[in-house]
Design a protein around this motif. Sequence first.
Motif, PDB file in Angstrom:
ATOM      1  N   VAL A 143       0.836  -1.195   0.000  1.00 45.29           N
ATOM      2  CA  VAL A 143       0.000   0.000   0.000  1.00 45.29           C
ATOM      3  C   VAL A 143       0.873   1.248   0.000  1.00 45.29           C
ATOM      4  O   VAL A 143       1.789   1.393   0.810  1.00 45.29           O
ATOM      5  CB  VAL A 143      -0.942   0.011   1.221  1.00 45.29           C
ATOM      6  N   THR A 144       0.589   2.113  -0.954  1.00 43.74           N
ATOM      7  CA  THR A 144       1.225   3.430  -1.049  1.00 43.74           C
ATOM      8  C   THR A 144       0.088   4.452  -1.035  1.00 43.74           C
ATOM      9  O   THR A 144      -1.084   4.068  -1.134  1.00 43.74           O
ATOM     10  CB  THR A 144       2.051   3.540  -2.346  1.00 43.74           C
ATOM     11  N   PRO A 145       0.406   5.742  -0.921  1.00 44.80           N
ATOM     12  CA  PRO A 145      -0.688   6.711  -0.763  1.00 44.80           C
ATOM     13  C   PRO A 145      -1.720   6.711  -1.897  1.00 44.80           C
ATOM     14  O   PRO A 145      -2.895   6.989  -1.648  1.00 44.80           O
ATOM     15  CB  PRO A 145       0.046   8.051  -0.679  1.00 44.80           C
ATOM     16  N   ALA A 146      -1.336   6.386  -3.119  1.00 46.84           N
ATOM     17  CA  ALA A 146      -2.316   6.369  -4.212  1.00 46.84           C
ATOM     18  C   ALA A 146      -3.189   5.124  -4.099  1.00 46.84           C
ATOM     19  O   ALA A 146      -2.699   4.032  -3.804  1.00 46.84           O
ATOM     20  CB  ALA A 146      -1.589   6.390  -5.547  1.00 46.84           C
ATOM     21  N   LEU A 147      -4.495   5.274  -4.319  1.00 44.92           N
ATOM     22  CA  LEU A 147      -5.465   4.190  -4.127  1.00 44.92           C
ATOM     23  C   LEU A 147      -5.173   2.995  -5.045  1.00 44.92           C
ATOM     24  O   LEU A 147      -5.039   3.153  -6.259  1.00 44.92           O
ATOM     25  CB  LEU A 147      -6.883   4.713  -4.408  1.00 44.92           C
ATOM     26  N   ASP A 148      -5.103   1.799  -4.436  1.00 45.73           N
ATOM     27  CA  ASP A 148      -4.912   0.551  -5.188  1.00 45.73           C
ATOM     28  C   ASP A 148      -3.718   0.627  -6.137  1.00 45.73           C
ATOM     29  O   ASP A 148      -3.777   0.179  -7.289  1.00 45.73           O
ATOM     30  CB  ASP A 148      -6.199   0.168  -5.934  1.00 45.73           C
ATOM     31  N   ASP A 149      -2.667   1.212  -5.622  1.00 47.90           N
ATOM     32  CA  ASP A 149      -1.423   1.351  -6.375  1.00 47.90           C
ATOM     33  C   ASP A 149      -0.340   0.690  -5.517  1.00 47.90           C
ATOM     34  O   ASP A 149      -0.632   0.050  -4.532  1.00 47.90           O
ATOM     35  CB  ASP A 149      -1.160   2.852  -6.592  1.00 47.90           C
ATOM     36  N   GLY A 150       0.906   0.842  -5.892  1.00 49.02           N
ATOM     37  CA  GLY A 150       1.975   0.286  -5.075  1.00 49.02           C
ATOM     38  C   GLY A 150       2.482  -1.006  -5.660  1.00 49.02           C
ATOM     39  O   GLY A 150       1.773  -1.683  -6.406  1.00 49.02           O
ATOM     40  N   PRO A 151       3.712  -1.377  -5.304  1.00 45.62           N
ATOM     41  CA  PRO A 151       4.356  -2.548  -5.898  1.00 45.62           C
ATOM     42  C   PRO A 151       3.506  -3.811  -5.787  1.00 45.62           C
ATOM     43  O   PRO A 151       2.973  -4.125  -4.714  1.00 45.62           O
ATOM     44  CB  PRO A 151       5.645  -2.690  -5.077  1.00 45.62           C
ATOM     45  N   ILE A 152       3.376  -4.514  -6.903  1.00 44.50           N
ATOM     46  CA  ILE A 152       2.572  -5.734  -6.934  1.00 44.50           C
ATOM     47  C   ILE A 152       3.376  -6.896  -6.352  1.00 44.50           C
ATOM     48  O   ILE A 152       4.507  -7.147  -6.743  1.00 44.50           O
ATOM     49  CB  ILE A 152       2.106  -6.010  -8.381  1.00 44.50           C
ATOM     50  N   LEU A 153       2.758  -7.579  -5.387  1.00 43.77           N
ATOM     51  CA  LEU A 153       3.416  -8.707  -4.708  1.00 43.77           C
ATOM     52  C   LEU A 153       2.847 -10.042  -5.172  1.00 43.77           C
ATOM     53  O   LEU A 153       3.423 -11.090  -4.878  1.00 43.77           O
ATOM     54  CB  LEU A 153       3.253  -8.579  -3.201  1.00 43.77           C
ATOM     55  N   GLY A 154       1.714 -10.010  -5.856  1.00 44.79           N
ATOM     56  CA  GLY A 154       1.152 -11.261  -6.352  1.00 44.79           C
ATOM     57  C   GLY A 154      -0.112 -11.003  -7.136  1.00 44.79           C
ATOM     58  O   GLY A 154      -0.807 -10.003  -6.911  1.00 44.79           O
ATOM     59  N   GLN A 155      -0.353 -11.899  -8.092  1.00 45.55           N
ATOM     60  CA  GLN A 155      -1.539 -11.766  -8.927  1.00 45.55           C
ATOM     61  C   GLN A 155      -2.015 -13.172  -9.304  1.00 45.55           C
ATOM     62  O   GLN A 155      -1.193 -14.053  -9.566  1.00 45.55           O
ATOM     63  CB  GLN A 155      -1.185 -10.977 -10.193  1.00 45.55           C
ATOM     64  N   ALA A 156      -3.332 -13.378  -9.308  1.00 43.81           N
ATOM     65  CA  ALA A 156      -3.904 -14.652  -9.750  1.00 43.81           C
ATOM     66  C   ALA A 156      -5.040 -14.354 -10.720  1.00 43.81           C
ATOM     67  O   ALA A 156      -5.770 -13.378 -10.541  1.00 43.81           O
ATOM     68  CB  ALA A 156      -4.416 -15.452  -8.559  1.00 43.81           C
ATOM     69  N   ARG A 157      -5.158 -15.195 -11.740  1.00 42.24           N
ATOM     70  CA  ARG A 157      -6.104 -14.949 -12.828  1.00 42.24           C
ATOM     71  C   ARG A 157      -7.210 -15.985 -12.841  1.00 42.24           C
ATOM     72  O   ARG A 157      -6.986 -17.134 -12.476  1.00 42.24           O
ATOM     73  CB  ARG A 157      -5.360 -15.028 -14.172  1.00 42.24           C
ATOM     74  N   VAL A 158      -8.381 -15.575 -13.291  1.00 42.46           N
ATOM     75  CA  VAL A 158      -9.488 -16.512 -13.540  1.00 42.46           C
ATOM     76  C   VAL A 158     -10.083 -16.169 -14.902  1.00 42.46           C
ATOM     77  O   VAL A 158     -10.004 -15.016 -15.342  1.00 42.46           O
ATOM     78  CB  VAL A 158     -10.604 -16.430 -12.468  1.00 42.46           C
ATOM     79  N   PRO A 159     -10.697 -17.162 -15.558  1.00 42.85           N
ATOM     80  CA  PRO A 159     -11.378 -16.851 -16.814  1.00 42.85           C
ATOM     81  C   PRO A 159     -12.713 -16.162 -16.534  1.00 42.85           C
ATOM     82  O   PRO A 159     -13.325 -16.384 -15.492  1.00 42.85           O
ATOM     83  CB  PRO A 159     -11.609 -18.231 -17.438  1.00 42.85           C
ATOM     84  N   VAL A 160     -13.136 -15.326 -17.469  1.00 46.44           N
ATOM     85  CA  VAL A 160     -14.510 -14.810 -17.453  1.00 46.44           C
ATOM     86  C   VAL A 160     -15.302 -15.732 -18.369  1.00 46.44           C
ATOM     87  O   VAL A 160     -14.911 -15.948 -19.515  1.00 46.44           O
ATOM     88  CB  VAL A 160     -14.571 -13.360 -17.962  1.00 46.44           C
ATOM     89  N   LEU A 161     -16.397 -16.315 -17.851  1.00 47.48           N
ATOM     90  CA  LEU A 161     -17.156 -17.306 -18.617  1.00 47.48           C
ATOM     91  C   LEU A 161     -18.444 -16.697 -19.152  1.00 47.48           C
ATOM     92  O   LEU A 161     -18.998 -15.761 -18.558  1.00 47.48           O
ATOM     93  CB  LEU A 161     -17.457 -18.517 -17.738  1.00 47.48           C
ATOM     94  N   PRO A 162     -18.923 -17.230 -20.275  1.00 49.14           N
ATOM     95  CA  PRO A 162     -20.159 -16.702 -20.855  1.00 49.14           C
ATOM     96  C   PRO A 162     -21.306 -16.754 -19.840  1.00 49.14           C
ATOM     97  O   PRO A 162     -21.464 -17.753 -19.149  1.00 49.14           O
ATOM     98  CB  PRO A 162     -20.451 -17.653 -22.029  1.00 49.14           C
ATOM     99  N   GLY A 163     -22.053 -15.684 -19.754  1.00 55.95           N
ATOM    100  CA  GLY A 163     -23.201 -15.655 -18.847  1.00 55.95           C
ATOM    101  C   GLY A 163     -22.857 -15.296 -17.420  1.00 55.95           C
ATOM    102  O   GLY A 163     -23.747 -15.252 -16.562  1.00 55.95           O
ATOM    103  N   ASP A 164     -21.584 -15.042 -17.123  1.00 59.43           N
ATOM    104  CA  ASP A 164     -21.212 -14.680 -15.756  1.00 59.43           C
ATOM    105  C   ASP A 164     -21.945 -13.427 -15.281  1.00 59.43           C
ATOM    106  O   ASP A 164     -22.031 -12.429 -16.015  1.00 59.43           O
ATOM    107  CB  ASP A 164     -19.705 -14.363 -15.678  1.00 59.43           C
ATOM    108  N   SER A 165     -22.412 -13.465 -14.056  1.00 64.35           N
ATOM    109  CA  SER A 165     -22.881 -12.244 -13.385  1.00 64.35           C
ATOM    110  C   SER A 165     -21.705 -11.715 -12.560  1.00 64.35           C
ATOM    111  O   SER A 165     -20.738 -12.443 -12.314  1.00 64.35           O
ATOM    112  CB  SER A 165     -24.039 -12.583 -12.455  1.00 64.35           C
TER     113      SER A 165
END
Length: 196
Positions: A140-162
């Motif tokens: 966390v740095t002063p700018a919202l949702d910014d700052g060095p990334i420590l990890g990321q995980a991905r998921v698919p977006v599927l047809p019909g998703d809410s």
Amino acid sequence: KKRVAILISGGGSNMVALARDMAGDHPARPVLVMANDPAAAGLARARDMGIDAAAVDHRPFRGDRAAFEAALMARLQEAAPDILCLAGFMRVLTEGFVARWQGRMLNIHPSLLPKYRGLDTHARALAAGDAEHGCTVHEVTPALDDGPILGQARVPVLPGDSPADLAARVLVEEHRLYPAVLRRFASGDRRPILTP
Ligand code: GAR
């Protein structure tokens, strides 16, 4: 062991995932869970796990963020945490507060940052027609949702998703990613965890 405090606003499922991981062989341990809402369901879940839990209700401060944060800080300092984890904490923190924890405060955000800072990330990913979405743990740095990334995980977006479908799919990954990142961070390793 490093001392970890976790800030929540609601159910605290990420907090539970972090605490469960720390219950095993781990370089850190949870010393306090705090919420800005005394009714946050995660407070009882923390106490059930034997973790000290407290609330500082932000509402009586009527928008005076600095005063709210002073109260939060006072209670936090009693627990003397080395690391502060935001886990579904829905109050924006001031630059002053963030500066006090610089390099020691993590956040999980439900998007593949730098995409979709702020709220309604799942609906925005759907509206943009994205083929994939996910979550990010960052310093966390002063700018919202910014700052060095420590990890990321991905998921698919599927047809019909809410948005709710997508949120649930992302949340499963949050519960894997955040503990993995905290474990690594608490051991002093700041290399990011990037899953394909
Ligand atoms: C999680 O999806 C987290 O990524 C998100 O709130 C949810 C909290 O769930 N955080 C934000 O949107 C931060 N702006 P939880 O209370 O069950 O962990």
